[in-house]
Design a protein around this motif. Structure first.
Motif, mmCIF file in Angstrom:
data_model
loop_
_atom_site.group_PDB
_atom_site.id
_atom_site.type_symbol
_atom_site.label_atom_id
_atom_site.label_comp_id
_atom_site.label_asym_id
_atom_site.label_seq_id
_atom_site.Cartn_x
_atom_site.Cartn_y
_atom_site.Cartn_z
ATOM 1 N N PRO A 22 2.195 3.914 -2.385
ATOM 2 C CA PRO A 22 2.065 4.314 -3.788
ATOM 3 C C PRO A 22 3.421 4.619 -4.410
ATOM 4 N N ARG A 72 0.809 -1.210 0.000
ATOM 5 C CA ARG A 72 0.000 0.000 0.000
ATOM 6 C C ARG A 72 0.843 1.261 0.000
ATOM 7 N N HIS A 111 0.967 21.902 -4.306
ATOM 8 C CA HIS A 111 0.063 21.332 -3.307
ATOM 9 C C HIS A 111 0.811 20.348 -2.413
ATOM 10 N N LEU A 112 0.132 19.934 -1.342
ATOM 11 C CA LEU A 112 0.671 18.916 -0.444
ATOM 12 C C LEU A 112 -0.149 17.651 -0.609
ATOM 13 N N VAL A 113 0.523 16.501 -0.530
ATOM 14 C CA VAL A 113 -0.209 15.239 -0.531
ATOM 15 C C VAL A 113 0.110 14.507 0.766
ATOM 16 N N TYR A 114 -0.932 14.048 1.443
ATOM 17 C CA TYR A 114 -0.762 13.267 2.667
ATOM 18 C C TYR A 114 -1.035 11.809 2.332
ATOM 19 N N VAL A 115 -0.075 10.959 2.630
ATOM 20 C CA VAL A 115 -0.222 9.538 2.333
ATOM 21 C C VAL A 115 -0.012 8.745 3.614
ATOM 22 N N ASP A 116 -0.869 7.754 3.846
ATOM 23 C CA ASP A 116 -0.704 6.890 5.015
ATOM 24 C C ASP A 116 0.305 5.800 4.685
ATOM 25 N N ARG A 120 4.338 18.606 -3.314
ATOM 26 C CA ARG A 120 4.335 18.232 -4.740
ATOM 27 C C ARG A 120 3.866 19.441 -5.534
ATOM 28 N N TYR A 142 4.379 6.784 -6.459
ATOM 29 C CA TYR A 142 4.796 8.172 -6.660
ATOM 30 C C TYR A 142 5.455 8.789 -5.427
#
Lengths: 215, 83
Positions: free
Chosen positions: B23, B21, B68-73, B65, B25
């Motif tokens: 990703p 899980r 913008h910001l990306v929050y990933v668990d 990124r 990227y």
């Protein structure tokens, strides 16, 4: 294998290949006693009975009750339970607030995790490849296509909720907080059903409306 | 080790066959711990009928990124402290 005879193309009729695969899998699981047909039907009935109304109730309460809003932001799961709502099996449910300075989008790039218990089934676009890829690469462009124009000074936060969490971490009581009426369930099915639905969930709200995905 | 909010971490760039899980990227990317979730069994082994033990702590990691910001668990065993 020889194939020297003529016949019409072999198809699944009107049934999409994914549906045929799901039916085959269901047959096998029933045959092996892992689940019962009634479990599948009940699971589907429950899923399609969900609507965004419960999520909207959570948000509406937050609008009028600042202390509840604080609790919702700190622990959305507990806040949903407080209102008697079923937050679903995901152990982590996060509520985030859109403000004049920060706008949120939710996506599950690896599949289509979604807080179904509170918002119902996701719209098709939420599960589409274009949304899932572009939400993290060009989220402002996606928002523009949805008719949302953000000012340049608004921070855009995209939540990729993909983690596939076990629904029963240490200290979390299985079943104790389920909103659905208790009934005898096949224990293995119960585990599997939880796993299948126990994926990340995030709920966005603003002063104006409840969000899931990017609206 | 357990990371704390604000710490910089790098996501392992390793390939992984099968269910996982993390990703693609964000593999090899550096981010910041934003939330510390609980520990959960590991979906990489649970997906294949195993017990998923030992449990792995899960973090919300923020990545910048572009605009913008990306929050990933992300699970702990994919993270290393970033220098």
């Amino acid at each position: 294998m020889s194939h020297d005879h003529d016949h019409a193309p072999i198809t699944n009729g009107d049934e999409p290949a994914a549906a045929a695969r799901a039916h085959a899998l269901e047959e096998l699981l029933v045959e092996k006693g892992v689940l019962r047909r009634e479990d599948v039907r009940e699971g589907i009935d429950w899923l399609v009975s969900r609507t965004p109304a419960d999520g909207a109730r959570l948000v509406a309460r937050a609008w009028v009750d600042p202390e509840f809003k604080q609790r919702l932001l700190e622990d959305a799961r507990a806040a949903a339970l407080e209102l008697g709502l079923d937050p679903g099996p995901s152990p982590v449910l996060v509520a985030v607030e859109n403000t004049a300075h920060v706008h949120h989008m939710v996506v599950c790039t690896l599949c289509s995790c979604y807080p179904r218990a509170l918002l119902g089934p996701p719209p098709d676009w939420y599960k589409s490849f274009p949304y899932r890829t572009r939400a993290v690469s060009d989220p402002r462009g996606v928002l523009t296509e949805f008719g949302v124009e953000l000012d340049d000074d608004v921070e855009l936060h995209v939540l990729d909720s993909t983690a596939d969490r076990d629904p029963a971490p240490a200290g979390w009581q299985r079943g104790a907080d389920r909103g659905r009426a208790g009934r005898a369930r096949h224990p293995r099915l119960d585990d599997r059903r939880r796993s299948a639905r126990a994926q990340a969930s995030a709920l966005i709200f603003s002063r104006a409306r409840v969000f899931a995905g990017c609206r | 080790m357990t990371y704390r909010v604000g710490q910089r971490v790098r996501v392992a760039a390793r390939p992984h066959e099968g269910h996982h899980r993390t990703p693609g990227y964000v593999k090899g990317k550096t981010g910041r711990i934003e939330r510390v979730h609980a520990a959960f069994t590991n979906p990489e082994t649970r997906a294949y009928g195993e017990d998923g033990l030992p449990e792995q702590r899960l973090y919300s990691v923020g990545f910048a990124r572009g605009d913008h910001l990306v929050y990933v668990d992300i699970f702990e065993h994919w993270l290393k402290e970033a220098k």
